[in-house]
Design a protein around this motif. Structure first.
Motif, PDB file in Angstrom:
ATOM      1  N   UNK A   1      86.167 -45.055  69.411  1.00 17.24           N
ATOM      2  CA  UNK A   1      85.527 -44.321  68.319  1.00 17.24           C
ATOM      3  C   UNK A   1      84.653 -45.202  67.430  1.00 17.24           C
ATOM      4  N   UNK A   2      85.163 -46.396  67.093  1.00 15.97           N
ATOM      5  CA  UNK A   2      84.439 -47.228  66.131  1.00 15.97           C
ATOM      6  C   UNK A   2      83.124 -47.768  66.698  1.00 15.97           C
ATOM      7  N   UNK A   3      83.012 -47.798  68.032  1.00 15.08           N
ATOM      8  CA  UNK A   3      81.785 -48.341  68.622  1.00 15.08           C
ATOM      9  C   UNK A   3      80.798 -47.257  69.020  1.00 15.08           C
ATOM     10  N   UNK A   4      81.162 -46.011  68.755  1.00 19.05           N
ATOM     11  CA  UNK A   4      80.359 -44.919  69.289  1.00 19.05           C
ATOM     12  C   UNK A   4      79.646 -44.152  68.186  1.00 19.05           C
ATOM     13  N   UNK A   5      78.364 -43.915  68.388  1.00 17.58           N
ATOM     14  CA  UNK A   5      77.606 -43.099  67.452  1.00 17.58           C
ATOM     15  C   UNK A   5      77.525 -41.661  67.957  1.00 17.58           C
ATOM     16  N   UNK A   6      77.169 -41.496  69.238  1.00 18.98           N
ATOM     17  CA  UNK A   6      77.081 -40.166  69.837  1.00 18.98           C
ATOM     18  C   UNK A   6      77.869 -40.153  71.136  1.00 18.98           C
ATOM     19  N   UNK A   7      78.430 -38.976  71.447  1.00 23.29           N
ATOM     20  CA  UNK A   7      79.221 -38.886  72.676  1.00 23.29           C
ATOM     21  C   UNK A   7      79.074 -37.486  73.258  1.00 23.29           C
ATOM     22  N   UNK A   8      78.833 -37.431  74.552  1.00 24.70           N
ATOM     23  CA  UNK A   8      78.738 -36.132  75.217  1.00 24.70           C
ATOM     24  C   UNK A   8      79.169 -36.278  76.665  1.00 24.70           C
ATOM     25  N   UNK A   9      79.684 -35.180  77.201  1.00 21.98           N
ATOM     26  CA  UNK A   9      79.911 -35.144  78.645  1.00 21.98           C
ATOM     27  C   UNK A   9      78.730 -34.412  79.266  1.00 21.98           C
ATOM     28  N   UNK A  10      78.669 -34.445  80.589  1.00 22.99           N
ATOM     29  CA  UNK A  10      77.584 -33.780  81.279  1.00 22.99           C
ATOM     30  C   UNK A  10      78.112 -33.210  82.577  1.00 22.99           C
ATOM     31  N   UNK A  11      77.716 -31.964  82.861  1.00 23.87           N
ATOM     32  CA  UNK A  11      77.970 -31.424  84.198  1.00 23.87           C
ATOM     33  C   UNK A  11      76.609 -31.056  84.747  1.00 23.87           C
TER      34      UNK A  11
END
Ligand SMILES: Nc1ncnc2c1ncn2[C@@H]1O[C@H](COP(=O)(O)OP(=O)(O)OP(=O)(O)O)[C@@H](O)[C@H]1O
Ligand SMILES: [Mg+2]
Lengths: 411, 229
Positions: free
Chosen positions: A96-106
């Protein structure tokens, strides 16, 4: 130090000796012209490089999986790896602390139809953050949001070209399209700087896709935007650690690139950075060579000019000119010529670099928006003025030392 | 005005030295009109150049306007030349890209005079040598005699104490020679010291005192009998 009479003397000497002035000016103008063009072209090259990655966010990082290529813990080679929601959640909590944006993709290929129009398009089922990672620009309506995710809403965001294909000039927002037999509401239209292919995509909520296509919790990819405050090296280390952790979690051999790998923009950026720096070093080398050639050129001409004027200096001294006034006159003249010529070379260079037709041709050779930064321009100009000063000062000082009687005999 | 005692000058020729002036004693008072004669190579120009601070002597003493000339640097020499001396050369030595008027005004520029004033004074001197209408011509548009008159105007424009002329008529025909000599005499009559080198007896006769040089020493120094006014 402003001496109108001195300037008058200099302008007269320049205008009455045009050939000489033009010759010394030409060397400088030419050197600066080459210098400007060279720097412009390199700037253009490095523009192309940074542009090649402008499509996606600069902190882009993606996890992709395929089949194993190494046996591990008794498991067979060729085993298919599948990312699941729990892996997504793991990444989300663990880093969490290193992440600005997060998404999965199908990723899917789907057939979309509206009224009598239909075609095949690529579909990506995503989280809302995907918008920032792909730098999707919303032209109308909105992107996928959290409520869509929760409600598993049958909504779709379509690319500009998809909209053009299906709706033409008519409005698309709020209309229902048919995606492989199921009806979705169009909630947004987007564009993307990454080119036509990017604008032939469509997006829907990841939860909706999981429900419709197999009712499972499978994911094709996990895409991360790392915290931009991380340095390139920190980001690379983060990527490597996450790669190790995920391989461990999914029972993959620690070195199995094929089964799971992380594509990290930080690594690419570092590569490009090194390449561009190398390019600039080469250019600084060649560029200073050009400048030095120009300086040597003007020094030679100044030596010649001063030799030619030795008798004149003798006459001036006989009439009461002090050595300093002769040195000053020559130096001022040389600096004036170098400055003007340098300016001409520079303007010509920047003008050429700004030519529309030239830029079109250059673009085919991977050179985009060639230009020269002001600091380089100022640096080059100062170098020239200083060298014009030295080029004139040394021989003028020597000439002014010649005894008038010797100078008067010169011819 | 000019006082020279036991003056020596030699030029280095390879390893050897060519002893040109071998103990010259000469005293020229203010307002004199002196000519130097002597065969070619006798050292006339060498002497004049030393007097004009264009060259330096090796031994002996030289006083210009009472001031001992010794180890002058170029800057001091330039100031003295500008203040006390005017030069007229055999080959005119005008600056080719400057007009007659600008050539005459140049010494005033080095005196630090404002442009307007110096052009005005230069014009007066050009008119004095009867070249007013030629003020805006370049040297290569002038005849030899005209060029020499421009040079004379330039030598006079700062109102020097001494005018030094090295064969001023050497490149001129007899009419223009007389012209130039008349000018120099007029100057002298106004009180300026004039010091001329010449080869021609007729020219020397028009001066008031003739000094003859031979092999670096003065062999005679006498007043001319007929004084023309
Ligand atoms: N710079 C010099 N270097 C070496 N020798 C020189 C130099 N200037 C003059 N001389 C020599 O000194 C001697 C005297 O020269 P100077 O010019 O004083 O003669 P001059 O009397 O003026 O002769 P002329 O009537 O031909 O002008 C000559 O033998 C000349 O060759
Ligand atoms: Mg001589």
């Amino acid at each position: 130090m402003f001496d109108i009479d001195r300037w008058r003397e200099i302008f007269q000497s320049i205008s009455k000796n045009k050939l000489r002035s033009v010759m010394s000016g030409f060397t400088v103008a030419f050197a600066i012209l080459l210098f400007t063009l060279l720097f412009g072209v390199v700037t253009g090259l490095s523009n192309s490089f940074s542009d090649a990655f402008a499509d996606d966010a600069q902190n882009f990082m993606s996890v992709r999986v395929w089949r194993t290529s190494k046996p591990f813990k008794g498991l067979q080679t060729g085993r298919r790896i599948q990312l699941k929601n729990k892996d997504f959640d793991f990444v989300k909590e663990e880093y969490d602390s290193n992440i600005q944006h997060l998404t999965a993709r199908i990723n899917k290929n789907v057939n979309i139809s509206y009224k009598n129009k239909q075609d095949n398009y690529s579909l990506q089922a995503v989280h809302p953050d995907h918008q920032f990672l792909e730098k999707t620009i919303i032209d109308e309506g909105r992107y996928i949001n959290n409520r869509d995710l929760i409600e598993k809403a049958k909504v779709i965001v379509i690319g500009r070209l998809v909209k053009q294909d299906l709706f033409g000039e008519l409005p698309a927002i709020g209309k229902r399209v048919n995606v492989s037999g199921i009806s979705y509401q169009v909630v947004g239209v987007f564009s993307d700087e990454g080119g036509d292919n990017e604008e032939r995509k469509t997006f829907m909520p990841v939860t909706t896709a999981q429900m419709i296509y197999g009712n499972n919790d499978n994911l094709s990819q996990i895409v991360i935007g790392y915290d931009p405050k991380l340095s390139l090296d920190e980001a690379i280390a983060f990527g490597n650690k996450m790669e190790r952790d995920l391989r461990k979690k999914l029972d993959i051999h620690p070195d199995d690139q094929s089964a799971l790998s992380i594509q990290n923009m930080a690594e690419a950026n570092k590569g490009v950075g090194t390449f561009v720096i190398a390019l600039y070093f080469i250019v600084i080398f060649i560029g200073s060579g050009t400048l030095i050639a120009g300086i040597i050129g003007i020094s030679n001409i100044m030596i010649f000019v001063i030799k030619e004027r030795t008798k004149e200096f003798g006459i001036r001294k006989a009439l009461g000119a002090q050595p300093s006034s002769i040195v000053g006159m020559v130096v001022q003249e040389s600096v004036l010529i170098t400055t003007i010529a340098g300016y001409i070379g520079l303007s010509l260079g920047t003008y050429i670099l700004s030519l529309e037709s030239l830029n079109k041709t250059l673009a085919e050779y991977f050179i985009k928006d060639p230009s020269v930064s002001p600091s380089i321009i100022i640096g080059a100009t100062v170098t020239l003025i200083v060298s014009g000063l030295i080029a004139a000062y040394v021989p003028a000082k020597i000439a002014a030392k010649i005894k008038p009687i010797v100078a008067l005999r010169a011819d | 005005m000019i006082e020279i005692k036991k003056l020596h000058k030699s030029y280095p020729i390879g390893k050897d030295k060519l002893h040109v002036l071998k103990g010259i004693d000469l005293h020229i008072k203010e307002g004199e009109f002196v000519s130097i004669m002597g065969s070619s190579g006798s050292g006339k120009s060498t002497l004049l150049n030393i007097v004009g601070l264009l060259d330096e002597h090796d031994e002996g003493e030289y006083y210009l306007n009472g001031q001992l000339i010794d180890n002058l640097n170029e800057k001091k020499a330039a100031i003295l030349r500008n203040k006390f001396l005017g030069f007229v050369f055999q080959s005119f030595n005008l600056i080719s890209y400057k007009t007659a008027l600008e050539n005459v005004a140049l010494p005033l520029y080095y005196k630090g005079m404002a442009r307007k004033e110096r052009l005005k004074i230069a014009m007066e001197y050009l008119e004095k040598v009867e070249l007013g209408p030629w003020a805006n011509h370049l040297p290569n548009e002038l005849s030899g005699g005209q060029k020499q008159r421009v040079a004379i105007a330039r030598a006079l424009v700062t109102q020097p104490k001494v005018v030094l002329a090295d064969e001023p008529t050497g490149a001129l025909d007899s009419t223009t020679t007389d012209n130039v000599m008349d000018l120099l005499r007029d100057i002298n009559n106004e009180g300026m010291t004039v010091f001329v080198i010449t080869h021609e007896e007729e020219v020397a006769e028009q001066t008031k005192r003739v000094v003859r040089l031979k092999d670096g020493v003065i062999i005679s120094d006498e007043l001319t009998k007929t004084k023309t006014i």
